[in-house]
Write an enzyme that holds these catalytic residues in place. Structure first.
Site, PDB file in Angstrom:
ATOM      1  N   CYS A 296     -24.804   5.887 -13.075  1.00  0.00           N
ATOM      2  CA  CYS A 296     -23.650   6.758 -12.814  1.00  0.00           C
ATOM      3  C   CYS A 296     -23.991   8.184 -13.253  1.00  0.00           C
ATOM      4  CB  CYS A 296     -22.427   6.242 -13.578  1.00  0.00           C
ATOM      5  SG  CYS A 296     -21.030   7.362 -13.477  1.00  0.00           S
TER       6      CYS A 296
ATOM      7  N   CYS B  90     -16.839   2.873 -19.673  1.00  0.00           N
ATOM      8  CA  CYS B  90     -18.154   2.842 -19.024  1.00  0.00           C
ATOM      9  C   CYS B  90     -18.989   1.647 -19.474  1.00  0.00           C
ATOM     10  CB  CYS B  90     -18.884   4.148 -19.268  1.00  0.00           C
ATOM     11  SG  CYS B  90     -17.968   5.569 -18.625  1.00  0.00           S
TER      12      CYS B  90
ATOM     13  N   GLU C 267       0.835  -1.216   0.000  1.00  0.00           N
ATOM     14  CA  GLU C 267       0.000   0.000   0.000  1.00  0.00           C
ATOM     15  C   GLU C 267       0.865   1.260   0.000  1.00  0.00           C
ATOM     16  OE1 GLU C 267      -3.317   0.657  -0.309  1.00  0.00           O
ATOM     17  OE2 GLU C 267      -3.349  -1.424  -0.916  1.00  0.00           O
TER      18      GLU C 267
ATOM     19  N   CYS D 288     -18.543  -1.153 -17.138  1.00  0.00           N
ATOM     20  CA  CYS D 288     -18.583  -0.803 -15.719  1.00  0.00           C
ATOM     21  C   CYS D 288     -19.891  -1.279 -15.074  1.00  0.00           C
ATOM     22  CB  CYS D 288     -18.457   0.715 -15.572  1.00  0.00           C
ATOM     23  SG  CYS D 288     -18.539   1.244 -13.864  1.00  0.00           S
TER      24      CYS D 288
HETATM   25  S1  SF4 Z   1     -18.105   4.847 -12.518  1.00  0.00           S
HETATM   26 FE1  SF4 Z   1     -19.258   5.956 -14.073  1.00  0.00          FE
HETATM   27  S2  SF4 Z   1     -17.674   7.112 -15.174  1.00  0.00           S
HETATM   28 FE2  SF4 Z   1     -16.614   5.483 -14.059  1.00  0.00          FE
HETATM   29  S3  SF4 Z   1     -16.476   3.829 -15.552  1.00  0.00           S
HETATM   30 FE3  SF4 Z   1     -18.316   3.502 -14.281  1.00  0.00          FE
HETATM   31  S4  SF4 Z   1     -19.941   4.418 -15.519  1.00  0.00           S
HETATM   32 FE4  SF4 Z   1     -18.022   5.216 -16.304  1.00  0.00          FE
END
Ligand code: SF4
Length: 346
Positions: A207, A198, A36, A201
């Site tokens: 988001c 994204c 870390e 994700c």
């Molecule tokens: S948190 Fe939001 S900005 Fe980041 S990758 Fe996921 S969808 Fe995209």
């Protein structure tokens, strides 16, 4: 909503998380702590070889605490931000002396050690001890800032407070180690600084940063400060055997405790120093200037090359040594000085 966030992140981690990093093999609180600290301002790929060498040489907190700082700096040389290494050493001694050589298991005790802040303590507690503790390193800050579209620079106390609250709100009371690693991995591999993926994700459905159309505007950047330019002259003095004169830096300040070429503010000061030490040197040439950026200034490093036949004159002072560039140095050289020396010897 709270559970949904953590569950999505954990499901993503199951198939996409990093599970083969060297500090994840036969993990311990000590290994987690060292990794870390190394990862604080440095990418995983850069850290891995340093980490492996470091753990081979200092396999336990006791060995690290008992080691000479020079040996530790030698293993840190090239990784930068040397205060981290000095703090790690100091903290290992605190653990040896005050905690029976056991890495503490509470937030308060960990935060009482040199160089350990709340996020590093949270990472050690969750990754090594399986406690539900929030972290807020650079990667997690980025994910949370984007997911919640948090305005403002996280260096501001008010913004940091909001981010810590969000980190704690999302914290599940199950799979704490996996969740911490998942959040770090999501920031490092999907929600990256410049091109977040994204589409891959687990948080894309709600988001707010993505919904804004420009997720990369979060987190807000630190307000720009113009850093000053400085110049320094470095004495590149070779003796009859081709060895270079090195001087040990004072323990605090830039490159503290490392070996360096003697540094001067002006060429005149450098020449005066040579006169004072009666090194009776011949000037050879000015070598190529190297530029190095520190956090608060930019340094133009001008090496001036001299030769001497009087190398015995500084030998009695243990601040100095004559260095054969083909040998390993106890205490290590700062990366820019290494670059400068190797540039000349190629
Ligand atoms: S948190 Fe939001 S900005 Fe980041 S990758 Fe996921 S969808 Fe995209």
């Amino acid at each position: 909503m709270v559970i949904a966030f953590a569950e999505r992140v954990l499901q993503w981690f199951e198939h996409n998380g990093r599970k083969n990093l060297p500090w994840q093999q036969q993990p311990s609180a000590y290994k987690t702590w060292v990794s870390e600290i190394m990862l604080q301002q440095t990418q995983v790929a850069t850290v891995i070889p340093y980490y492996t060498r470091f753990i081979d040489r200092f396999p336990s907190v006791q060995v690290l605490a008992d080691a000479e700082i020079d040996a530790i700096l030698e293993h840190w040389a090239g990784l930068g931000y040397y205060t981290r290494a000095r703090n790690l050493h100091k903290a290992a001694q605190q653990v040896r002396d005050n905690h029976d050589s056991q890495v503490p298991e509470t937030l308060d005790d960990l935060c009482g050690l040199s160089g350990i802040g709340r996020s590093t303590a949270g990472a050690i507690l969750s990754l090594a001890y399986g406690q539900s503790q929030a972290i807020l390193d650079g990667n997690v800050k980025r994910v949370l800032s984007r997911y919640h579209a948090v305005e403002g620079w996280s260096g501001k106390a008010a913004v940091s407070k909001v981010l810590w609250l969000l980190a704690e709100q999302h914290l599940p009371d199950f799979y704490p180690a996996e969740y911490t690693q998942a959040m770090m991995d999501l920031g490092a591999t999907v929600c990256t600084r410049t091109k977040p993926a994204c589409d891959h994700c687990p948080l894309m459905a709600d988001c707010r940063g993505l919904a804004s159309g420009d997720p990369c505007r979060y987190p807000e950047k630190k307000p720009k400060k113009v850093i000053p330019n400085k110049t320094a002259y470095f004495l590149y003095l070779q003796n009859e055997d081709g060895q270079l004169l090195l001087e040990k830096r004072p323990p605090t300040g830039i490159w503290g405790g490392l070996w360096c070429l003697p540094q001067f503010d002006t060429q005149g000061a450098l020449e005066l120093w040579l006169d004072e030490h009666a090194l009776e040197s011949g000037y050879i040439k000015q070598m190529e200037t190297i530029s190095h950026t520190f956090s608060h200034f930019k340094l133009a490093m001008i090496p001036l090359c001299f030769r001497t036949t009087m190398s015995h004159r500084v030998m009695e002072d243990n601040r100095f040594l004559w260095y054969n560039v083909n040998t390993t140095l106890q205490g290590g050289l700062p990366a820019p000085i290494n670059k400068l020396i190797n540039k000349d010897s190629t």
